[in-house]
Design a protein around this motif. Structure first.
Motif, PDB file in Angstrom:
ATOM      1  N   MET A   1      -5.834   3.861  -8.530  1.00 48.05           N
ATOM      2  CA  MET A   1      -5.784   3.346  -9.902  1.00 48.05           C
ATOM      3  C   MET A   1      -7.117   2.690 -10.278  1.00 48.05           C
ATOM      4  O   MET A   1      -7.573   2.811 -11.420  1.00 48.05           O
ATOM      5  N   ALA A   2      -7.746   2.040  -9.320  1.00 45.29           N
ATOM      6  CA  ALA A   2      -8.983   1.309  -9.618  1.00 45.29           C
ATOM      7  C   ALA A   2     -10.217   2.200  -9.577  1.00 45.29           C
ATOM      8  O   ALA A   2     -11.168   1.998 -10.347  1.00 45.29           O
ATOM      9  N   ASN A   3     -10.200   3.216  -8.684  1.00 50.24           N
ATOM     10  CA  ASN A   3     -11.436   3.973  -8.429  1.00 50.24           C
ATOM     11  C   ASN A   3     -11.331   5.480  -8.671  1.00 50.24           C
ATOM     12  O   ASN A   3     -12.333   6.188  -8.546  1.00 50.24           O
ATOM     13  N   GLY A   4     -10.132   5.945  -8.960  1.00 47.59           N
ATOM     14  CA  GLY A   4      -9.927   7.394  -9.053  1.00 47.59           C
ATOM     15  C   GLY A   4     -10.842   8.083 -10.048  1.00 47.59           C
ATOM     16  O   GLY A   4     -11.353   9.180  -9.783  1.00 47.59           O
ATOM     17  N   ALA A   5     -11.066   7.441 -11.189  1.00 44.77           N
ATOM     18  CA  ALA A   5     -11.859   8.077 -12.237  1.00 44.77           C
ATOM     19  C   ALA A   5     -13.283   8.366 -11.780  1.00 44.77           C
ATOM     20  O   ALA A   5     -13.898   9.351 -12.211  1.00 44.77           O
ATOM     21  N   LYS A   6     -13.801   7.547 -10.881  1.00 47.96           N
ATOM     22  CA  LYS A   6     -15.186   7.745 -10.419  1.00 47.96           C
ATOM     23  C   LYS A   6     -15.329   9.029  -9.600  1.00 47.96           C
ATOM     24  O   LYS A   6     -16.408   9.604  -9.496  1.00 47.96           O
ATOM     25  N   TYR A   7     -14.227   9.447  -8.959  1.00 46.44           N
ATOM     26  CA  TYR A   7     -14.269  10.618  -8.076  1.00 46.44           C
ATOM     27  C   TYR A   7     -13.394  11.756  -8.615  1.00 46.44           C
ATOM     28  O   TYR A   7     -13.027  12.653  -7.867  1.00 46.44           O
ATOM     29  N   ARG A   8     -13.097  11.711  -9.891  1.00 49.89           N
ATOM     30  CA  ARG A   8     -12.169  12.682 -10.469  1.00 49.89           C
ATOM     31  C   ARG A   8     -12.551  14.120 -10.106  1.00 49.89           C
ATOM     32  O   ARG A   8     -13.714  14.508 -10.229  1.00 49.89           O
ATOM     33  N   GLY A   9     -11.552  14.855  -9.635  1.00 50.05           N
ATOM     34  CA  GLY A   9     -11.774  16.257  -9.292  1.00 50.05           C
ATOM     35  C   GLY A   9     -12.240  16.477  -7.870  1.00 50.05           C
ATOM     36  O   GLY A   9     -12.306  17.622  -7.408  1.00 50.05           O
ATOM     37  N   GLN A  10     -12.529  15.399  -7.152  1.00 48.25           N
ATOM     38  CA  GLN A  10     -12.971  15.546  -5.747  1.00 48.25           C
ATOM     39  C   GLN A  10     -11.836  15.149  -4.805  1.00 48.25           C
ATOM     40  O   GLN A  10     -10.969  14.342  -5.146  1.00 48.25           O
ATOM     41  N   TRP A  11     -11.866  15.705  -3.627  1.00 47.93           N
ATOM     42  CA  TRP A  11     -10.918  15.302  -2.591  1.00 47.93           C
ATOM     43  C   TRP A  11     -11.392  13.975  -1.991  1.00 47.93           C
ATOM     44  O   TRP A  11     -12.592  13.795  -1.724  1.00 47.93           O
TER      45      TRP A  11
ATOM     46  N   ARG B   1       2.309  11.355 -15.564  1.00 48.33           N
ATOM     47  CA  ARG B   1       3.248  11.963 -14.608  1.00 48.33           C
ATOM     48  C   ARG B   1       3.572  10.953 -13.512  1.00 48.33           C
ATOM     49  O   ARG B   1       2.781  10.057 -13.229  1.00 48.33           O
ATOM     50  N   VAL B   2       4.721  11.191 -12.884  1.00 49.82           N
ATOM     51  CA  VAL B   2       5.101  10.383 -11.725  1.00 49.82           C
ATOM     52  C   VAL B   2       4.507  11.044 -10.487  1.00 49.82           C
ATOM     53  O   VAL B   2       4.905  12.150 -10.117  1.00 49.82           O
TER      54      VAL B   2
ATOM     55  N   ASN C   1       9.703  -0.471 -14.416  1.00 48.40           N
ATOM     56  CA  ASN C   1       9.273  -1.865 -14.468  1.00 48.40           C
ATOM     57  C   ASN C   1       8.240  -2.169 -13.384  1.00 48.40           C
ATOM     58  O   ASN C   1       7.283  -2.901 -13.616  1.00 48.40           O
ATOM     59  N   ASP C   2       8.460  -1.587 -12.194  1.00 41.95           N
ATOM     60  CA  ASP C   2       7.475  -1.822 -11.127  1.00 41.95           C
ATOM     61  C   ASP C   2       6.997  -0.510 -10.503  1.00 41.95           C
ATOM     62  O   ASP C   2       6.493  -0.497  -9.380  1.00 41.95           O
ATOM     63  N   ASP C   3       7.157   0.600 -11.246  1.00 45.94           N
ATOM     64  CA  ASP C   3       6.683   1.913 -10.787  1.00 45.94           C
ATOM     65  C   ASP C   3       7.165   2.229  -9.368  1.00 45.94           C
ATOM     66  O   ASP C   3       6.376   2.525  -8.465  1.00 45.94           O
ATOM     67  N   THR C   4       8.480   2.191  -9.216  1.00 44.39           N
ATOM     68  CA  THR C   4       9.060   2.511  -7.912  1.00 44.39           C
ATOM     69  C   THR C   4       9.959   3.737  -8.037  1.00 44.39           C
ATOM     70  O   THR C   4      10.743   3.854  -8.993  1.00 44.39           O
ATOM     71  N   PHE C   5       9.825   4.631  -7.082  1.00 48.52           N
ATOM     72  CA  PHE C   5      10.645   5.834  -7.007  1.00 48.52           C
ATOM     73  C   PHE C   5      11.641   5.650  -5.867  1.00 48.52           C
ATOM     74  O   PHE C   5      11.259   5.407  -4.719  1.00 48.52           O
ATOM     75  N   TYR C   6      12.930   5.726  -6.199  1.00 49.02           N
ATOM     76  CA  TYR C   6      13.987   5.599  -5.203  1.00 49.02           C
ATOM     77  C   TYR C   6      14.516   6.988  -4.867  1.00 49.02           C
ATOM     78  O   TYR C   6      14.683   7.820  -5.762  1.00 49.02           O
ATOM     79  N   PHE C   7      14.819   7.221  -3.618  1.00 51.34           N
ATOM     80  CA  PHE C   7      15.318   8.549  -3.237  1.00 51.34           C
ATOM     81  C   PHE C   7      16.351   8.432  -2.114  1.00 51.34           C
ATOM     82  O   PHE C   7      16.315   7.489  -1.313  1.00 51.34           O
ATOM     83  N   GLY C   8      17.233   9.401  -2.088  1.00 51.35           N
ATOM     84  CA  GLY C   8      18.263   9.444  -1.054  1.00 51.35           C
ATOM     85  C   GLY C   8      18.761  10.869  -0.849  1.00 51.35           C
ATOM     86  O   GLY C   8      18.497  11.764  -1.657  1.00 51.35           O
TER      87      GLY C   8
ATOM     88  N   ALA D   1      12.326   4.016  -0.753  1.00 45.76           N
ATOM     89  CA  ALA D   1      11.665   3.707  -2.028  1.00 45.76           C
ATOM     90  C   ALA D   1      10.163   3.713  -1.805  1.00 45.76           C
ATOM     91  O   ALA D   1       9.674   3.407  -0.701  1.00 45.76           O
ATOM     92  N   VAL D   2       9.448   4.077  -2.869  1.00 44.60           N
ATOM     93  CA  VAL D   2       7.997   4.188  -2.743  1.00 44.60           C
ATOM     94  C   VAL D   2       7.352   3.905  -4.102  1.00 44.60           C
ATOM     95  O   VAL D   2       7.907   4.281  -5.140  1.00 44.60           O
ATOM     96  N   PRO D   3       6.218   3.236  -4.129  1.00 44.83           N
ATOM     97  CA  PRO D   3       5.515   3.057  -5.402  1.00 44.83           C
ATOM     98  C   PRO D   3       4.901   4.383  -5.852  1.00 44.83           C
ATOM     99  O   PRO D   3       4.472   5.187  -5.018  1.00 44.83           O
ATOM    100  N   TYR D   4       4.910   4.603  -7.138  1.00 43.69           N
ATOM    101  CA  TYR D   4       4.279   5.832  -7.637  1.00 43.69           C
ATOM    102  C   TYR D   4       3.145   5.486  -8.586  1.00 43.69           C
ATOM    103  O   TYR D   4       3.071   4.385  -9.139  1.00 43.69           O
ATOM    104  N   VAL D   5       2.256   6.460  -8.746  1.00 44.14           N
ATOM    105  CA  VAL D   5       1.169   6.347  -9.722  1.00 44.14           C
ATOM    106  C   VAL D   5       1.641   7.009 -11.006  1.00 44.14           C
ATOM    107  O   VAL D   5       2.234   8.098 -10.967  1.00 44.14           O
ATOM    108  N   TYR D   6       1.395   6.381 -12.133  1.00 38.86           N
ATOM    109  CA  TYR D   6       1.883   6.909 -13.412  1.00 38.86           C
ATOM    110  C   TYR D   6       0.703   7.127 -14.334  1.00 38.86           C
ATOM    111  O   TYR D   6       0.219   6.188 -14.983  1.00 38.86           O
ATOM    112  N   ARG D   7       0.205   8.347 -14.351  1.00 31.47           N
ATOM    113  CA  ARG D   7      -0.940   8.675 -15.194  1.00 31.47           C
ATOM    114  C   ARG D   7      -1.039  10.197 -15.348  1.00 31.47           C
ATOM    115  O   ARG D   7      -0.433  10.947 -14.583  1.00 31.47           O
TER     116      ARG D   7
END
Lengths: 238, 157
Positions: free
Chosen positions: A194-204, B31-32, B144-151, B15-21
Motif C-alpha cells: 500500500m505504501a510503496n507499490g506505486a513506485k514499482y508498478r508492473g514489476q515483480w 478489487r479484493v 471496516n478493517d479489510d478482512t477476508f474470512y473464509f471457511g 481470516a486474512v487482511p486484503y488489499v483493496y485497490r
C-alpha cells in the motif's frame, strides 16, 4: 447415382408392355434393369438408358422430414436432394443434435447450447460424443454443462480414461486437509504494498515480513536472484 | 476473532487482511486482493465472483510442475479485453491465513498459452473465479478493517 440408395416407383403407364419371363428373372436376380442403350430394347416405352437400381421402399426416417438447416452448405443440400430424386424429400445426413450443439458453440450461445443439450438422449451416445459435447460446452461458455456432461459421461463409460480425466479436471473444487497457519507477515507485506507499490508498478517484487528482498522484470529472474521461495511473497507491485 | 453461527459452529476457519485497490491502470474499481499459495509460490490473487476457474499468470506456470498430460484443452476464454487460448488443470491452491488456519483446495485452473506476440496483461495477478474455484468455500469480507474470512463448506456436511 452411383452409390446412392435411390428409389423408383414404376407407374403403370410406363410399364404397359408385358415383360417376358427372362426379363422378370433378370430384374429379381440382379436388382437392376440393364439396357443396351438401344431404343429397340424398349419398342413401346423408353424408361431410359441408365441402370435403374430397384430397391425396396424404406419407411421414411424422422429426420427426412426435417427442414434443411440454415448452416447446411449448398453442396450438402444438393447431395441430399439428389438421393431422393424420385421422391424429393430433403435429407440431413449429419447428426442433427450434435450439429445444433456445434452451431450454438460456434456462436458462443450458451442458452442455445443448453436447449440443444437437453434434446439429446445421452443414454444412447458413445463416449466420443460426450467428449465432443464437453469441448462444445466450453466453447459456448456453458462451463457447468461441461462439468455435468463429463460427470454423466464417466458414469456411463467408467473405463474411458479420457472421460475420467475430463470429469476430474472439471469437477467441483476438492477440499484438501486444513493446513496450519504458515505466514505471519501478511499484514506487513500488505502495508508495504500500500505504501510503496506505486513506485514499482508492473514489476515483480519479493517481500518477506514487509521487507523488500528484490525487484525484477520477470518472476523467473527474481526467484533466481532471491534464491528461495519459502515464506516469500512474489507479486506484481500494484 | 473468527466468525461463528449462532449455535457456535464456525462459519470461518481463517481470516486474512486484503488489499483493496484497482489492479490495472485502466480500472478505477478496486478489487479484493489476497495472498495465496500456488504450488510452492506465494503470490497475489483477486476475487472475481462473476468469473470462472482460477486464472493463473503465465509467468507462474513453470513453478507449478504441471504435467501436460493431465490438462484438457479448452476454447479461448475472455479476460479483460483479450481472449486467451489455454488448458485446464487441477492444482493445489492455499488461501493463507493471518488468523486461524490456512485453507487448501484443489480448483480448476486455466493455464493460458500465449500466441506469438500476445501479452498477458501486466497488472493481472491470479484471479479467483467462482465456478470451479471458490464455489465450495464460505467467505465474507469486512470492509471496516479489510478482512477476508473464509471457511470450508464441507464442514457443514
Amino acid at each position: 447415382m452411383t452409390g446412392q440408395t435411390a428409389s423408383y416407383t414404376v407407374r403403370a403407364s410406363e410399364f404397359s408392355r408385358l415383360l417376358v419371363a427372362t426379363e422378370v428373372v433378370r430384374i429379381l436376380q440382379g436388382g437392376t434393369w440393364l439396357t443396351s442403350g438401344s431404343l429397340r430394347d424398349w419398342p413401346l416405352f423408353d424408361l431410359g438408358t441408365a441402370a435403374w437400381p430397384i430397391v425396396p421402399q424404406e419407411p421414411k426416417k424422422h429426420w427426412q422430414s426435417l427442414p434443411l438447416h440454415a448452416d447446411q452448405t449448398g453442396a450438402e443440400a444438393n447431395l441430399s436432394r439428389s438421393t431422393t430424386y424420385a421422391s424429393p424429400t430433403v435429407v440431413i445426413g449429419k447428426d442433427d443434435h450434435m450439429e445444433r450443439l456445434e452451431i450454438a458453440a460456434s456462436r458462443g450461445d450458451e442458452r442455445a447450447f443448453l436447449d440443444a443439450q437437453t434434446a439429446v438422449n445421452w443414454a444412447e451416445r458413445p463416449a466420443t460424443d460426450f467428449l465432443r459435447a464437453i469441448h462444445l460446452a466450453l466453447a459456448a461458455g456453458a462451463h457447468m454443462a461441461a462439468r455435468n456432461l463429463a460427470t454423466q459421461g464417466t458414469a456411463r463409460y467408467p473405463d474411458d480414461p479420457e472421460l475420467e480425466k475430463y470429469a476430474r479436471v472439471l469437477a467441483p473444487p476438492r477440499m484438501l486437509p486444513n493446513s496450519p497457519r504458515s505466514n505471519s507477515g501478511l499484514r506487513a507485506n500488505r502495508d508495504w504494498l500500500m505504501a510503496n507499490g506505486a513506485k514499482y508498478r508492473g514489476q515483480w517484487v519479493a517481500l518477506r515480513q514487509g521487507e523488500l528482498l528484490g525487484v525484477g522484470d520477470s518472476l523467473h529472474a527474481l526467484i533466481n536472484e532471491v534464491g528461495s521461495t519459502d515464506g516469500i511473497l512474489f507479486t506484481k507491485a500494484h | 476473532m473468527l466468525l461463528r453461527f449462532t449455535d457456535g459452529e464456525p462459519f470461518a476457519t481463517g481470516a486474512v487482511p486484503y488489499v483493496y485497490r484497482p489492479v490495472t491502470d485502466r480500472e478505477s474499481s478496486p478489487r479484493v486482493i489476497l495472498d495465496v499459495r500456488l504450488g510452492k509460490i506465494e503470490t497475489s490473487a483477486f476475487l472475481d465472483t462473476g468469473g470462472v476457474y482460477l486464472f493463473c499468470s503465465p509467468e507462474l506456470v513453470p513453478s507449478l510442475d504441471l504435467d501436460p498430460r493431465d490438462g484438457i484443452p479448452t476454447q479461448p476464454l475472455q479476460l479483460g479485453r483479450g481472449r486467451y487460448e489455454g488448458v485446464l488443470h487441477r492444482i493445489r491452491l492455499t488461501i493463507i491465513a493471518e488468523e486461524g488456519d490456512d485453507l487448501s483446495i484443489e480448483p480448476t485452473v486455466f493455464i493460458p498459452r500465449l500466441e506469438p506476440g500476445q501479452e498477458w496483461p501486466d497488472e493481472f495477478p491470479c484471479i479467483l473465479g467462482m465456478q470451479g474455484c471458490l464455489e465450495r468455500l464460505r467467505f465474507a469480507i469486512d470492509p471496516n478493517d479489510d478482512t477476508f474470512y473464509f471457511g470450508d463448506l464441507a464442514q457443514a456436511d
